[in-house]
Design a protein around this motif. Structure first.
Motif, PDB file in Angstrom:
ATOM      1  N   GLY A  24       3.650  10.291   1.137  1.00 30.44           N
ATOM      2  CA  GLY A  24       3.466  10.741   0.009  1.00 30.44           C
ATOM      3  C   GLY A  24       2.269  11.807   0.146  1.00 30.44           C
ATOM      4  O   GLY A  24       2.308  13.129  -0.265  1.00 30.44           O
ATOM      5  N   GLU A  25       1.230  11.616   0.477  1.00 32.77           N
ATOM      6  CA  GLU A  25       0.021  12.489   0.690  1.00 32.77           C
ATOM      7  C   GLU A  25       0.573  13.696   1.510  1.00 32.77           C
ATOM      8  O   GLU A  25      -0.017  14.775   1.539  1.00 32.77           O
ATOM      9  CB  GLU A  25      -1.146  11.975   1.168  1.00 32.77           C
ATOM     10  CG  GLU A  25      -1.766  10.925   0.372  1.00 32.77           C
ATOM     11  CD  GLU A  25      -2.404  11.374  -1.061  1.00 32.77           C
ATOM     12  OE1 GLU A  25      -2.945  12.381  -0.947  1.00 32.77           O
ATOM     13  OE2 GLU A  25      -1.957  10.852  -2.220  1.00 32.77           O
ATOM     14  N   LEU A  26       1.430  13.131   2.864  1.00 34.81           N
ATOM     15  CA  LEU A  26       1.771  14.348   3.687  1.00 34.81           C
ATOM     16  C   LEU A  26       2.650  15.504   2.982  1.00 34.81           C
ATOM     17  O   LEU A  26       2.455  16.841   3.354  1.00 34.81           O
ATOM     18  CB  LEU A  26       2.711  13.923   4.719  1.00 34.81           C
ATOM     19  CG  LEU A  26       3.281  14.882   5.846  1.00 34.81           C
ATOM     20  CD1 LEU A  26       1.937  15.350   6.569  1.00 34.81           C
ATOM     21  CD2 LEU A  26       4.120  13.999   6.901  1.00 34.81           C
ATOM     22  N   VAL A  82      -0.481   7.248  -4.182  1.00 29.58           N
ATOM     23  CA  VAL A  82      -0.536   6.165  -5.059  1.00 29.58           C
ATOM     24  C   VAL A  82       0.823   5.734  -5.894  1.00 29.58           C
ATOM     25  O   VAL A  82       1.405   4.452  -5.741  1.00 29.58           O
ATOM     26  CB  VAL A  82      -1.576   6.216  -6.263  1.00 29.58           C
ATOM     27  CG1 VAL A  82      -1.599   4.966  -6.962  1.00 29.58           C
ATOM     28  CG2 VAL A  82      -2.998   6.290  -5.592  1.00 29.58           C
ATOM     29  N   ILE A  83       1.602   6.533  -6.519  1.00 34.52           N
ATOM     30  CA  ILE A  83       2.650   6.387  -7.068  1.00 34.52           C
ATOM     31  C   ILE A  83       3.677   6.051  -6.073  1.00 34.52           C
ATOM     32  O   ILE A  83       4.492   4.992  -6.358  1.00 34.52           O
ATOM     33  CB  ILE A  83       3.166   7.517  -8.055  1.00 34.52           C
ATOM     34  CG1 ILE A  83       2.035   7.771  -9.094  1.00 34.52           C
ATOM     35  CG2 ILE A  83       4.513   7.376  -8.767  1.00 34.52           C
ATOM     36  CD1 ILE A  83       2.136   6.809 -10.132  1.00 34.52           C
ATOM     37  N   ALA A  84       3.751   6.648  -5.114  1.00 31.42           N
ATOM     38  CA  ALA A  84       4.925   6.224  -3.881  1.00 31.42           C
ATOM     39  C   ALA A  84       4.649   5.072  -3.504  1.00 31.42           C
ATOM     40  O   ALA A  84       5.653   4.321  -3.432  1.00 31.42           O
ATOM     41  CB  ALA A  84       4.545   7.227  -2.800  1.00 31.42           C
ATOM     42  N   THR A  85       3.439   4.567  -3.188  1.00 36.58           N
ATOM     43  CA  THR A  85       3.194   3.064  -2.750  1.00 36.58           C
ATOM     44  C   THR A  85       3.669   2.219  -3.735  1.00 36.58           C
ATOM     45  O   THR A  85       4.259   1.063  -3.554  1.00 36.58           O
ATOM     46  CB  THR A  85       1.842   2.986  -2.439  1.00 36.58           C
ATOM     47  OG1 THR A  85       1.233   3.918  -1.539  1.00 36.58           O
ATOM     48  CG2 THR A  85       1.311   1.517  -1.865  1.00 36.58           C
ATOM     49  N   VAL A  86       3.397   2.271  -5.195  1.00 39.69           N
ATOM     50  CA  VAL A  86       3.497   1.435  -6.161  1.00 39.69           C
ATOM     51  C   VAL A  86       5.297   1.238  -6.422  1.00 39.69           C
ATOM     52  O   VAL A  86       5.518   0.040  -6.631  1.00 39.69           O
ATOM     53  CB  VAL A  86       2.909   1.805  -7.472  1.00 39.69           C
ATOM     54  CG1 VAL A  86       3.308   0.850  -8.722  1.00 39.69           C
ATOM     55  CG2 VAL A  86       1.398   1.607  -7.453  1.00 39.69           C
ATOM     56  N   THR A  87       5.553   2.510  -6.240  1.00 39.93           N
ATOM     57  CA  THR A  87       7.158   2.315  -6.470  1.00 39.93           C
ATOM     58  C   THR A  87       7.880   1.656  -5.372  1.00 39.93           C
ATOM     59  O   THR A  87       8.686   1.101  -5.531  1.00 39.93           O
ATOM     60  CB  THR A  87       7.649   3.923  -6.448  1.00 39.93           C
ATOM     61  OG1 THR A  87       7.045   4.581  -7.423  1.00 39.93           O
ATOM     62  CG2 THR A  87       9.356   3.896  -6.867  1.00 39.93           C
ATOM     63  N   THR A  88       7.501   1.936  -3.986  1.00 38.10           N
ATOM     64  CA  THR A  88       7.976   1.124  -3.006  1.00 38.10           C
ATOM     65  C   THR A  88       7.902  -0.245  -3.210  1.00 38.10           C
ATOM     66  O   THR A  88       8.736  -1.328  -3.149  1.00 38.10           O
ATOM     67  CB  THR A  88       6.907   1.327  -1.688  1.00 38.10           C
ATOM     68  OG1 THR A  88       7.422   2.985  -1.492  1.00 38.10           O
ATOM     69  CG2 THR A  88       7.704   0.664  -0.592  1.00 38.10           C
ATOM     70  N   GLY A  89       6.335  -0.852  -3.574  1.00 37.28           N
ATOM     71  CA  GLY A  89       6.174  -2.077  -4.051  1.00 37.28           C
ATOM     72  C   GLY A  89       6.984  -2.829  -5.110  1.00 37.28           C
ATOM     73  O   GLY A  89       7.558  -3.891  -4.864  1.00 37.28           O
TER      74      GLY A  89
END
Length: 527
Positions: free
Chosen positions: A231-233, A239-246
């Protein structure tokens, strides 16, 4: 610093975590408070070097796995049901707190540029996911409040990070656009969600093809960093990318993971998360020395910054109260207008929600990442650290007592349609129906009579228990007490046989695993 010496410091830190966590438990204080205070004391030990924290590294190492763990364990169904309330806290409350802190800071220091005031507001506006977990795991809240606080802690960092980036850019370039900030926020959030969906879907497909549970656990552990860094790349919200994945992983884990993988993975991940959460609070405490030295020492900090920082802390807390009670008023107003889709939290519920705004690692990392040449950097750093200390020590230690005072109850509307015992009865009946079918061969001959009888008796007893739970509860507790004693006796006999040389290591391991599963099952049923 030599690598060997650094490794020794890490080991000492882990030992300190165990000691401080145990001491906090014995003294009846939240572990986060014990770790923070202990880290602060360790920071001033003679001979210990000043701990310099790389803020970008801290965020990358600690934030993604803790966010993923929070999303993994959150109730996805209730998250969807309360999405408006969570968004109000994760976006609305953060923006409102940001504005209040920026205005109050500028009133206290008129010579401080608005960009610096805005940067401080952005840094301290989002309550921290790690701190929230540390507080919430020790208290019992109604489902609605629990999901509001958990959902807020997962998503509000994205709001704070966007505001922080724009405040820093405004301080450097001298220009700021509210429209650009709002547009950028939604673009970053949408892009992060897309990345999270892609990574989470890839995980589901991968797990279905991997046959080795250790590979699955390892791949799952790496996924939080993959989501965040990807996401940062591409310059969207990690943050949203990690939460959505989780959230995607949480929804599919019940169908794609085997029982063995789930148990082993949970055990591994629980230890990792414990060490990471504890390390965060220790690092915050250890950074105290550097913050104080940068501010000119305790005397200078207290004399020149003490009172203004206290005023900012009070404004920060009051801003959250104003937003929580204002939102509750809007809900009541909608009810008066016959728009009664939502139920107000009430005075006690809104008070608890307002008080649960502890700051932590994200605030510290953002403060440390303020450029050296940025106006008011020393004040921003000291104020941010003081607000972390103030919220953890004040709100973290008193939230439990406040919840006890509030005597919050679960509204009937938020309770699930089936109780635990009713769900267990439905599950047992479904299992018995399957056994009834499979207990006979193709010619209608009964080939599994004992299995059929076992599941029939089990289903009847569970259904009977669901109908008379209060009557059977004391008997059930006594029953599993006896089971636990029998397990302990069996384990002692196994060890005696092994020590005497009558059984080998493989036999010991296999039978002890069966006893462990029986013990865990009994403990779970008893609780």
């Amino acid at each position: 610093m030599e690598p060997t010496y650094l490794f020794e410091l890490v080991i000492v830190m882990f030992v300190a975590i165990i000691v401080l966590h145990y001491a906090g438990h014995r003294l009846g204080m939240p572990p986060s408070v014990a770790l923070l205070a202990g880290g602060g004391l360790l920071a001033f030990l003679p001979g210990l070097p000043t701990i310099e924290i790389d803020p970008a590294l801290v965020l990358v190492i600690f934030l993604p796995p803790l966010l993923l763990d929070g999303a993994w364990s959150i109730a996805v169904g209730r998250l969807r049901h309360h999405v408006i309330g969570i968004t109000s806290l994760a976006v609305g409350a953060v923006f409102f707190t940001f504005a209040v802190v920026a205005v109050v800071t500028h009133l206290l220091f008129p010579s401080l540029p608005w960009a610096a005031c805005a940067a401080l507001g952005a840094i301290v506006s989002p309550p921290d996911a790690v701190s929230a977990r540390a507080v919430l795991e020790r208290v019992k809240l109604p489902r609605r409040l629990q999901i509001l606080l958990e959902g807020e802690s997962l998503l509000n960092d994205a709001s704070g990070l966007v505001l922080f980036r724009f405040a820093i850019a405004a301080g450097i370039t001298g220009s700021f656009s509210t429209a650009d900030a709002v547009g950028s926020f939604f673009l970053l959030a949408f892009g992060g969600a897309v990345v999270g969906i892609a990574v989470g879907t890839a995980w589901v497909l991968l797990v279905r093809r991997l046959g080795d549970e250790y590979l699955i656990i390892a791949a799952t552990a790496l996924l939080s960093w993959i989501s965040y860094l990807l996401g940062e790349l591409i310059h969207v919200s990690g943050v949203i990318a990690t939460v959505t994945t989780g959230l995607i992983m949480s929804w599919h884990q019940h169908t794609v993971l085997s029982a063995s993988t789930r148990m082993r993975g949970t055990s591994f991940w629980t230890v990792v998360v414990f060490l990471m959460e504890a390390t965060v609070f220790i690092l915050i405490g250890l950074s105290l020395r550097g913050v104080v030295e940068r501010g000119g020492g305790f005397d200078v900090v207290m004399a020149t910054m003490g009172l203004p920082i206290l005023v900012i802390l009070i404004a920060l807390i009051l801003a959250r109260f104003a937003w929580a009670f204002g939102s509750d008023f809007v809900v009541r107003l909608c009810n008066l207008l016959a728009l009664d889709r939502y139920t107000p939290l009430g005075f006690r519920g809104a008070t608890v929600l307002s008080w649960a705004g502890v700051r932590g690692v994200v605030t510290l990392a953002l403060a440390l990442s303020v450029p050296e040449s940025f106006p008011g950097r020393d004040f921003i750093l000291v104020a941010s650290f003081a607000i972390i200390l103030g919220t953890v020590l004040l709100q973290g230690t008193t939230l439990g007592r406040l919840i006890t005072w509030a005597r919050l109850t679960e509204p009937e509307s938020s309770k699930p349609r089936f109780s635990m015992s009713q769900a267990e009865a439905a599950m047992a009946q479904a299992q018995f129906a399957t056994i009834q079918t499979l207990a006979y061969d193709g010619q209608g001959n009964l080939i599994h009579p004992q299995l059929l009888q076992r599941y029939q008796v089990r289903a009847e007893k569970i259904v009977d228990y669901a109908e008379r739970t209060e009557q059977y509860t004391p008997l059930l507790q006594a029953h599993f007490d006896v089971v636990l004693q029998a397990v302990a006796t069996g384990r002692r006999e196994l060890i005696r046989l092994h020590r005497a040389g009558d059984i080998d290591d493989e036999t010991l391991d296999e039978l002890e695993r069966d006893l462990d599963l029986e013990e865990l099952s009994a403990i779970s049923a008893k609780s």
